[in-house]
Design a protein around this motif. Sequence first.
Motif, PDB file in Angstrom:
ATOM      1  N   HIS A 232     -10.996 -11.114  19.213  1.00 16.24           N
ATOM      2  CA  HIS A 232     -11.787 -12.325  19.027  1.00 16.24           C
ATOM      3  C   HIS A 232     -12.917 -12.133  18.006  1.00 16.24           C
ATOM      4  CE1 HIS A 232     -10.053 -14.527  22.518  1.00 16.24           C
ATOM      5  NE2 HIS A 232      -9.851 -13.303  22.973  1.00 16.24           N
ATOM      6  N   THR A 233     -12.943 -10.996  17.329  1.00 11.48           N
ATOM      7  CA  THR A 233     -14.028 -10.726  16.379  1.00 11.48           C
ATOM      8  C   THR A 233     -13.995 -11.710  15.214  1.00 11.48           C
ATOM      9  OG1 THR A 233     -12.660  -9.118  15.206  1.00 11.48           O
ATOM     10  CG2 THR A 233     -14.125  -8.278  16.932  1.00 11.48           C
ATOM     11  N   SER A 234     -15.165 -11.962  14.663  1.00  5.16           N
ATOM     12  CA  SER A 234     -15.261 -12.888  13.530  1.00  5.16           C
ATOM     13  C   SER A 234     -15.147 -12.183  12.190  1.00  5.16           C
ATOM     14  CB  SER A 234     -16.596 -13.642  13.589  1.00  5.16           C
ATOM     15  OG  SER A 234     -17.683 -12.723  13.521  1.00  5.16           O
ATOM     16  N   SER A 235     -14.977 -10.854  12.239  1.00  2.85           N
ATOM     17  CA  SER A 235     -14.855 -10.074  11.001  1.00  2.85           C
ATOM     18  C   SER A 235     -13.640  -9.171  11.081  1.00  2.85           C
ATOM     19  CB  SER A 235     -16.124  -9.235  10.782  1.00  2.85           C
ATOM     20  OG  SER A 235     -15.980  -8.384   9.660  1.00  2.85           O
ATOM     21  N   LEU A 236     -12.794  -9.203  10.058  1.00  2.00           N
ATOM     22  CA  LEU A 236     -11.629  -8.332   9.972  1.00  2.00           C
ATOM     23  C   LEU A 236     -11.731  -7.504   8.695  1.00  2.00           C
ATOM     24  CD1 LEU A 236      -8.728 -10.689  11.119  1.00  2.00           C
ATOM     25  CD2 LEU A 236      -9.806  -8.846  12.427  1.00  2.00           C
ATOM     26  N   ASP A 237     -12.137  -6.253   8.855  1.00  2.00           N
ATOM     27  CA  ASP A 237     -12.302  -5.338   7.729  1.00  2.00           C
ATOM     28  C   ASP A 237     -11.247  -4.248   7.856  1.00  2.00           C
ATOM     29  OD1 ASP A 237     -13.034  -3.606   5.765  1.00  2.00           O
ATOM     30  OD2 ASP A 237     -15.100  -3.320   6.435  1.00  2.00           O
ATOM     31  N   PHE A 238     -10.194  -4.349   7.053  1.00  2.00           N
ATOM     32  CA  PHE A 238      -9.061  -3.430   7.143  1.00  2.00           C
ATOM     33  C   PHE A 238      -9.286  -2.210   6.261  1.00  2.00           C
ATOM     34  CE2 PHE A 238      -7.344  -7.548   8.410  1.00  2.00           C
ATOM     35  CZ  PHE A 238      -6.589  -7.216   9.522  1.00  2.00           C
ATOM     36  N   ARG A 239     -10.210  -1.378   6.667  1.00  2.00           N
ATOM     37  CA  ARG A 239     -10.452  -0.131   5.935  1.00  2.00           C
ATOM     38  C   ARG A 239      -9.402   0.898   6.319  1.00  2.00           C
ATOM     39  NH1 ARG A 239     -15.868  -0.600   7.483  1.00  2.00           N
ATOM     40  NH2 ARG A 239     -15.811   1.382   8.594  1.00  2.00           N
ATOM     41  N   ALA A 240      -8.975   1.692   5.326  1.00  2.00           N
ATOM     42  CA  ALA A 240      -7.961   2.729   5.571  1.00  2.00           C
ATOM     43  C   ALA A 240      -8.331   3.966   4.763  1.00  2.00           C
ATOM     44  CB  ALA A 240      -6.574   2.210   5.204  1.00  2.00           C
ATOM     45  N   ASP A 241      -9.506   4.508   5.054  1.00  2.00           N
ATOM     46  CA  ASP A 241     -10.034   5.622   4.255  1.00  2.00           C
ATOM     47  C   ASP A 241      -9.138   6.853   4.310  1.00  2.00           C
ATOM     48  OD1 ASP A 241     -12.168   3.973   3.701  1.00  2.00           O
ATOM     49  OD2 ASP A 241     -13.422   4.766   5.307  1.00  2.00           O
ATOM     50  N   ALA A 242      -8.600   7.151   5.482  1.00  2.00           N
ATOM     51  CA  ALA A 242      -7.783   8.352   5.618  1.00  2.00           C
ATOM     52  C   ALA A 242      -6.511   8.263   4.779  1.00  2.00           C
ATOM     53  CB  ALA A 242      -7.430   8.575   7.095  1.00  2.00           C
ATOM     54  N   ALA A 243      -5.857   7.110   4.803  1.00  2.00           N
ATOM     55  CA  ALA A 243      -4.625   6.939   4.019  1.00  2.00           C
ATOM     56  C   ALA A 243      -4.911   7.022   2.526  1.00  2.00           C
ATOM     57  CB  ALA A 243      -3.976   5.601   4.358  1.00  2.00           C
ATOM     58  N   LEU A 244      -6.007   6.409   2.090  1.00  2.00           N
ATOM     59  CA  LEU A 244      -6.363   6.453   0.673  1.00  2.00           C
ATOM     60  C   LEU A 244      -6.682   7.877   0.230  1.00  2.00           C
ATOM     61  CD1 LEU A 244      -8.577   3.242   0.422  1.00  2.00           C
ATOM     62  CD2 LEU A 244      -6.290   3.569  -0.523  1.00  2.00           C
ATOM     63  N   ALA A 245      -7.323   8.647   1.114  1.00  2.00           N
ATOM     64  CA  ALA A 245      -7.639  10.043   0.784  1.00  2.00           C
ATOM     65  C   ALA A 245      -6.355  10.856   0.606  1.00  2.00           C
ATOM     66  CB  ALA A 245      -8.512  10.643   1.877  1.00  2.00           C
ATOM     67  N   ARG A 246      -5.355  10.600   1.454  1.00  2.00           N
ATOM     68  CA  ARG A 246      -4.080  11.318   1.323  1.00  2.00           C
ATOM     69  C   ARG A 246      -3.406  10.992   0.002  1.00  2.00           C
ATOM     70  NH1 ARG A 246      -3.789  10.108   6.920  1.00  2.00           N
ATOM     71  NH2 ARG A 246      -2.626   8.170   6.550  1.00  2.00           N
ATOM     72  N   ILE A 247      -3.465   9.742  -0.415  1.00  2.00           N
ATOM     73  CA  ILE A 247      -2.834   9.354  -1.679  1.00  2.00           C
ATOM     74  C   ILE A 247      -3.568   9.984  -2.852  1.00  2.00           C
ATOM     75  CG2 ILE A 247      -2.358   7.406  -3.206  1.00  2.00           C
ATOM     76  CD1 ILE A 247      -1.901   5.701  -0.728  1.00  2.00           C
ATOM     77  N   ARG A 248      -4.897   9.989  -2.806  1.00  2.00           N
ATOM     78  CA  ARG A 248      -5.668  10.572  -3.911  1.00  2.00           C
ATOM     79  C   ARG A 248      -5.369  12.063  -4.082  1.00  2.00           C
ATOM     80  NH1 ARG A 248      -9.975   7.169  -1.641  1.00  2.00           N
ATOM     81  NH2 ARG A 248     -10.320   5.402  -3.050  1.00  2.00           N
ATOM     82  N   LYS A 249      -5.131  12.746  -2.965  1.00  2.00           N
ATOM     83  CA  LYS A 249      -4.806  14.166  -3.048  1.00  2.00           C
ATOM     84  C   LYS A 249      -3.415  14.388  -3.634  1.00  2.00           C
ATOM     85  CE  LYS A 249      -7.672  16.192   0.586  1.00  2.00           C
ATOM     86  NZ  LYS A 249      -7.662  16.939   1.882  1.00  2.00           N
ATOM     87  N   ASN A 250      -2.530  13.393  -3.475  1.00  2.00           N
ATOM     88  CA  ASN A 250      -1.146  13.510  -3.962  1.00  2.00           C
ATOM     89  C   ASN A 250      -0.793  12.279  -4.781  1.00  2.00           C
ATOM     90  OD1 ASN A 250      -0.089  15.951  -2.164  1.00  2.00           O
ATOM     91  ND2 ASN A 250      -1.224  14.573  -0.810  1.00  2.00           N
ATOM     92  N   CYS A 251      -1.632  11.994  -5.789  1.00  2.00           N
ATOM     93  CA  CYS A 251      -1.513  10.724  -6.508  1.00  2.00           C
ATOM     94  C   CYS A 251      -0.211  10.587  -7.293  1.00  2.00           C
ATOM     95  CB  CYS A 251      -2.707  10.538  -7.443  1.00  2.00           C
ATOM     96  SG  CYS A 251      -2.908  11.852  -8.664  1.00  2.00           S
ATOM     97  N   LYS A 252       0.494  11.688  -7.540  1.00  2.00           N
ATOM     98  CA  LYS A 252       1.760  11.613  -8.270  1.00  2.00           C
ATOM     99  C   LYS A 252       2.956  11.420  -7.342  1.00  2.00           C
ATOM    100  CE  LYS A 252       0.194  14.339 -12.221  1.00  2.00           C
ATOM    101  NZ  LYS A 252       0.436  15.536 -13.072  1.00  2.00           N
ATOM    102  N   ASN A 253       2.704  11.472  -6.056  1.00  2.00           N
ATOM    103  CA  ASN A 253       3.778  11.309  -5.070  1.00  2.00           C
ATOM    104  C   ASN A 253       3.958   9.821  -4.779  1.00  2.00           C
ATOM    105  OD1 ASN A 253       5.479  11.263  -2.846  1.00  2.00           O
ATOM    106  ND2 ASN A 253       4.539  13.044  -1.879  1.00  2.00           N
ATOM    107  N   ARG A 254       4.852   9.180  -5.501  1.00  2.00           N
ATOM    108  CA  ARG A 254       5.055   7.741  -5.352  1.00  2.00           C
ATOM    109  C   ARG A 254       5.692   7.375  -4.016  1.00  2.00           C
ATOM    110  NH1 ARG A 254       2.377   4.257  -8.875  1.00  2.00           N
ATOM    111  NH2 ARG A 254       1.672   5.622 -10.551  1.00  2.00           N
ATOM    112  N   ASP A 255       6.458   8.279  -3.438  1.00  2.00           N
ATOM    113  CA  ASP A 255       7.045   8.005  -2.126  1.00  2.00           C
ATOM    114  C   ASP A 255       5.950   7.898  -1.068  1.00  2.00           C
ATOM    115  OD1 ASP A 255       9.592   7.997  -3.158  1.00  2.00           O
ATOM    116  OD2 ASP A 255       9.942  10.129  -2.758  1.00  2.00           O
TER     117      ASP A 255
END
Length: 461
Positions: free
Chosen positions: A64-87
């Motif tokens: 019932h919250t009035s704010s939906l903030d879909f942060r995904a810091d952990a997933a973004l950090a994994r991609i940055r560490k393996n930015c060439k891994n398109r899969d």
Amino acid sequence: MAGKRLRLDSKFQLNKCNRRSKGDNDRISQLPDDILVDILSLLSVKEAARTSVLSSRWVNLWRHTSSLDFRADAALARIRKNCKNRDLWSEEGRKYEEWVNRVIGSHKSVTLKEFRVCFDLCFSSQESITRWFEFAFMRHVQKLDLDFSVLARYKRFTETHYTLREEFLTRISGGNSCIGFKSLKELSLKCLNVTGQAIEILLRMCPLLEKLVVHRTTKISNLEVCGPSLVLKHFELVYCFGLESVKVSAPNLISLIGLNADGLLLGNVPMLKEVTVNCLHHYVSIEKLLPTLSCCIYQLEILTLILKSYRKLKSVLPTFPELPKLKKLVVEYWSDGDESLMGLTHLIRASPNLQEFVLELLMGKPSKSHRKEKRTTQLPHHHLKVVKLCGYDGRSSKVELVRYILKNSVVLEKIVIDPLDPIMRGLQLRLKDLERLQTARRCAKQQLEGRVPQHVELVIL
């Protein structure tokens, strides 16, 4: 700042509640549902959802919250560490898309103060993104932030997969009375294509819109942000390649960020206090800057100029008119090698009430040459208190400028030296980059420490 402090306090209380046994000591659970929902609205979606394990009463409160903030810091950090891994990139994007769809499918609040999506999604997500737009507008959202640029520096600029079309906006506004644009106060669209016509439609349909941010689009060629009834206060248009002209006439506009001097036409902007202008793309930009700003230059309090080393720059800057109300000046300067930076002091001299000066140096053509320092002019600056120099590498041009500032700034309180190239911010630094930073820090300490007066704070980052 207050909002951030409240969010941290609420997280502390929830953790404290989880540790306590049921009973009178659990004061937070004695609060009415409305107040608990307000507290949960200060958290991200994941943080709020975790509270569902506290007790049966908490299971559905977060829905019932009035704010939906879909942060995904952990997933973004994994991609940055393996930015060439398109899969990996595709897999994390798929999980993120499914997560957002799952949450909005079970969300109960009839109105939203904020809806924020922050990830990098592929072409296959178009249908979901359309659904997110419809969901937010059906909930009469006040602040809508769709940011698909968080990994932009790891991919080609042209990889923008979603286009917000004027036909879509016209259809959802005209065919469904439940759709609400009239509550929207802030709109941020990053790394999705939006046409100039779509922006103009949004301005007409959103009478309360105060902040509009558009980053990384190639679909805008001509744009008009005009109207005597516009309540727009902040307008930001950054990395919009292909943009030919922008006309702005907005009586309540306070800040205008990121536009090119070429093709910019300012009209009725009596409240304009902050401007960022890009003079990089064409050599005539700096010459067009003064006529462009003529209607507001005497009222500006914050000015950011993005400049490149041109021969014509030397002839234009000395003619810069006085900026009597300017308090903060930021210059992003693409320099060629070790060329003198003393020409930029004309901007400081043109600002008699300047309190803060920030110079961000981006090296265009690296050079190992070292010039002899020129004798500087004695011209006191009576209000300059804070100076920050980014991209300091110890070359004579930087030392020359710092010494000029130290010599002429009567009330200087603090000077900050940052050796990191502004382009490198947010990137994972290589070993040679770290070694170069250490060398620049040593140079700054040797060159400046003994010259800075005791009453001035020297900070070397």
